[in-house]
Scaffold this motif. Structure first.
Motif, PDB file in Angstrom:
ATOM      1  N   ASN A  56      -4.354 -10.789  -1.659  1.00 43.37           N
ATOM      2  CA  ASN A  56      -3.494  -9.685  -2.092  1.00 43.37           C
ATOM      3  C   ASN A  56      -4.208  -8.340  -1.975  1.00 43.37           C
ATOM      4  O   ASN A  56      -3.612  -7.335  -1.584  1.00 43.37           O
ATOM      5  CB  ASN A  56      -3.054  -9.896  -3.545  1.00 43.37           C
ATOM      6  CG  ASN A  56      -2.062 -11.034  -3.690  1.00 43.37           C
ATOM      7  OD1 ASN A  56      -1.419 -11.435  -2.736  1.00 43.37           O
ATOM      8  ND2 ASN A  56      -1.943 -11.553  -4.894  1.00 43.37           N
ATOM      9  N   ARG A  57      -5.482  -8.339  -2.307  1.00 45.20           N
ATOM     10  CA  ARG A  57      -6.237  -7.088  -2.292  1.00 45.20           C
ATOM     11  C   ARG A  57      -6.581  -6.631  -0.876  1.00 45.20           C
ATOM     12  O   ARG A  57      -6.522  -5.433  -0.570  1.00 45.20           O
ATOM     13  CB  ARG A  57      -7.530  -7.265  -3.096  1.00 45.20           C
ATOM     14  CG  ARG A  57      -8.340  -5.991  -3.237  1.00 45.20           C
ATOM     15  CD  ARG A  57      -9.591  -6.194  -4.053  1.00 45.20           C
ATOM     16  NE  ARG A  57     -10.605  -6.968  -3.327  1.00 45.20           N
ATOM     17  CZ  ARG A  57     -10.972  -8.204  -3.635  1.00 45.20           C
ATOM     18  NH1 ARG A  57     -10.412  -8.838  -4.659  1.00 45.20           N
ATOM     19  NH2 ARG A  57     -11.896  -8.830  -2.931  1.00 45.20           N
ATOM     20  N   VAL A  58      -6.904  -7.577  -0.017  1.00 44.21           N
ATOM     21  CA  VAL A  58      -7.441  -7.226   1.301  1.00 44.21           C
ATOM     22  C   VAL A  58      -6.409  -7.306   2.411  1.00 44.21           C
ATOM     23  O   VAL A  58      -6.368  -6.461   3.300  1.00 44.21           O
ATOM     24  CB  VAL A  58      -8.641  -8.146   1.646  1.00 44.21           C
ATOM     25  CG1 VAL A  58      -9.222  -7.786   3.001  1.00 44.21           C
ATOM     26  CG2 VAL A  58      -9.696  -8.076   0.565  1.00 44.21           C
ATOM     27  N   GLY A  59      -5.547  -8.320   2.359  1.00 39.57           N
ATOM     28  CA  GLY A  59      -4.673  -8.594   3.493  1.00 39.57           C
ATOM     29  C   GLY A  59      -3.313  -7.957   3.444  1.00 39.57           C
ATOM     30  O   GLY A  59      -2.711  -7.674   4.480  1.00 39.57           O
ATOM     31  N   GLY A  60      -2.777  -7.766   2.255  1.00 39.27           N
ATOM     32  CA  GLY A  60      -1.474  -7.156   2.140  1.00 39.27           C
ATOM     33  C   GLY A  60      -0.357  -8.034   2.663  1.00 39.27           C
ATOM     34  O   GLY A  60      -0.420  -9.264   2.648  1.00 39.27           O
ATOM     35  N   ASP A  61       0.695  -7.390   3.166  1.00 39.29           N
ATOM     36  CA  ASP A  61       1.881  -8.102   3.621  1.00 39.29           C
ATOM     37  C   ASP A  61       1.633  -8.930   4.872  1.00 39.29           C
ATOM     38  O   ASP A  61       2.476  -9.743   5.252  1.00 39.29           O
ATOM     39  CB  ASP A  61       3.016  -7.110   3.903  1.00 39.29           C
ATOM     40  CG  ASP A  61       3.547  -6.469   2.627  1.00 39.29           C
ATOM     41  OD1 ASP A  61       3.385  -7.086   1.557  1.00 39.29           O
ATOM     42  OD2 ASP A  61       4.110  -5.369   2.699  1.00 39.29           O
ATOM     43  N   LEU A 121     -14.627 -14.555   2.712  1.00 35.02           N
ATOM     44  CA  LEU A 121     -13.170 -14.501   2.844  1.00 35.02           C
ATOM     45  C   LEU A 121     -12.701 -13.078   3.067  1.00 35.02           C
ATOM     46  O   LEU A 121     -11.847 -12.813   3.925  1.00 35.02           O
ATOM     47  CB  LEU A 121     -12.525 -15.095   1.586  1.00 35.02           C
ATOM     48  CG  LEU A 121     -11.014 -14.954   1.459  1.00 35.02           C
ATOM     49  CD1 LEU A 121     -10.297 -15.595   2.635  1.00 35.02           C
ATOM     50  CD2 LEU A 121     -10.538 -15.558   0.127  1.00 35.02           C
ATOM     51  N   THR A 122     -13.250 -12.150   2.309  1.00 36.51           N
ATOM     52  CA  THR A 122     -12.859 -10.744   2.464  1.00 36.51           C
ATOM     53  C   THR A 122     -13.108 -10.263   3.884  1.00 36.51           C
ATOM     54  O   THR A 122     -12.222  -9.666   4.521  1.00 36.51           O
ATOM     55  CB  THR A 122     -13.646  -9.866   1.478  1.00 36.51           C
ATOM     56  OG1 THR A 122     -13.289 -10.225   0.138  1.00 36.51           O
ATOM     57  CG2 THR A 122     -13.362  -8.389   1.707  1.00 36.51           C
TER      58      THR A 122
END
Length: 337
Positions: free
Chosen positions: A162-167, A125-126
Motif C-alpha cells: 500500500n505504501r510503495v506500490g499504490g494502485d 520487498l520495498t
C-alpha cells in the motif's frame, strides 16, 4: 482473496532488465531470513522482524529495551547455530527454495515478469516493488507465500504494498482451501508415506500466533482448521488420525493451542511409536520445519518413548507447487479489472 493497494503507480521488465513496458508482473514474497548463519546476520534479521508492529504490538518504549538489551544479544548466537545446522550450499533454505520456486514459475508464465522478495532483509520487498514500477510494470500481483491469512504476516506485506506500490499493486490474501493446493499437499503426504511408511498419527503443525489476535478477529486459526480438514478429507483419514497443532511460540503470553511440542510429548507418553508431521502453513522449508520439527521435535518424541517422527517436506519448488501458484496468479490477474 485479494486486496488492492491504494496510491498511484507506474509500470516491468524481464529478469535481464530489458524493457517490458505495459506488462504485468508477479512478485512472490516470503517472510525473510538471515543472509548468513552468523550471530551478526541473525541479529540484523531479528532486529527488523521483531521491530514490525504487526509482529510485536507492545509500545516501543517498553519493547525496544527488551529487544535490544535482552532478546537480540542472547537469542542471536543461539539461533545462528541452529541456522548453521540446516544451511545449504546456496544459502538459507528459505531463500534457496523461494528463488527456485520463482524460477520454475517464470518458465510457466513467460508473458509475465516473475520476481521474488522478502518482507524482512534481502531481497527487499520495498525495493522490488519500486524496481518493477520503474521498469514499467502496468500491474504487480503480489503473492505472499502464506497459504493462510494473518495480521502478523500477510497484512504486513500489504502495509508495504500500500505504501510503495499504490494502485498498481494487488495482494493475494490467502489460498488455504484452494483445491489445487489441497491436492498438492495431500499428494505430497501420500507420496511420503508410500516411501517412508505411515505413522499412527498425522500432525498438522502451523506457526503459532498469540491467542489475543484471534480473539480480536484474526482469521488465521479458522483458516488453518479449514485447510487441515480439507487435506484430511482428500487423504481419506480416519477420525482421530489428524491432529492440528501450533509451533514456534515466542514470549510468555498464551498462543494458539495445542502446542506442537506438548502434543508430540503427550503422544509419545501414550505409547504412540510413529508419527508423521506436515507443516502446511509454510510454503517452503525453513528453520521452523527443518530444525524445529525435523530435528528438535524428533528428539523430543524419542526422549519420551516414541520411535520415529517422519517430517513431510514442504511443497518447495516442486512442479505441483509451481503449477498451482501459477494458476492461482492467472486467476487473480484475470479477476483484476
Amino acid at each position: 482473496m485479494t486486496n488492492q493497494a491504494h496510491a498511484s503507480a507506474a509500470p516491468a521488465a524481464d529478469p535481464q532488465g530489458t524493457s517490458s513496458q505495459g506488462h504485468d508482473a508477479l512478485l512472490l514474497v516470503n517472510l525473510g531470513t538471515p543472509d548468513a548463519p552468523t550471530a551478526g546476520a541473525v541479529r540484523r534479521y531479528l532486529g527488523e522482524f521483531l521491530s514490525d508492529r504487526r509482529v510485536v504490538q507492545l509500545t516501543r518504549w517498553l519493547w525496544y529495551p527488551i529487544l535490544y538489551l535482552i532478546v537480540l544479544p542472547f537469542r542471536s548466537p543461539r539461533v545462528a547455530r541452529l541456522y548453521a545446522g540446516i544451511w545449504m550450499d546456496e544459502g538459507s533454505p528459505l531463500t534457496v527454495y523461494t528463488r527456485r520456486l520463482a524460477e520454475a514459475m517464470a518458465v510457466k508464465m513467460p508473458d509475465l515478469r516473475v520476481d521474488w522478495a522478502m518482507r524482512y532483509q534481502q531481497p527487499s520487498l520495498t525495493r522490488a516493488i519500486e524496481r518493477l514500477r520503474k521498469q514499467g510494470a502496468r500491474r504487480i500481483l503480489v503473492l505472499p507465500l502464506y497459504p493462510q491469512y494473518s495480521t502478523t504476516t500477510t497484512a504486513s506485506v500489504e502495509d508495504v504494498a500500500n505504501r510503495v506500490g499504490g494502485d498498481a499493486v494487488r495482494v493475494v490474501h490467502d489460498y488455504h482451501v484452494d483445491p489445487q493446493w489441497v491436492a498438492a499437499v495431500a499428494d505430497s503426504i501420500r507420496a511420503h508415506r508410500e516411501q517412508h511408511g505411515r505413522g499412527e498419527r498425522l500432525l498438522f503443525s502451523y506457526h503459532g500466533i498469540p491467542q489475543r489476535l484471534v480473539d480480536q478477529g484474526d482469521p488465521y486459526q479458522r483458516q488453518c482448521k479449514a485447510g487441515t480438514e480439507a487435506i484430511a478429507a482428500a487423504l481419506g483419514l480416519p477420525e482421530g488420525e489428524a491432529i492440528m497443532t501450533f509451533q514456534s511460540r515466542f514470549g510468555r503470553e498464551q498462543w494458539l493451542q495445542p502446542y506442537t511440542a506438548g502434543t508430540i510429548e503427550q503422544l509419545a507418553r501414550e505409547g504412540v511409536k510413529r508419527i508423521d508431521v506436515v507443516c502446511p502453513g509454510f510454503a517452503v522449508d525453513c528453520l521452523e520445519t527443518l530444525e524445529e520439527i525435523s530435528i528438535e521435535n524428533a528428539e523430543l518424541f524419542r526422549e519420551h518413548g516414541g520411535e520415529v517422527l517422519n517430517y513431510v517436506p514442504c511443497l518447495n519448488d516442486s512442479p505441483a507447487h509451481a503449477d498451482l501458484l501459477a494458476d492461482l496468479a492467472r486467476r487473480e490477474l484475470a479477476a483484476w479489472a
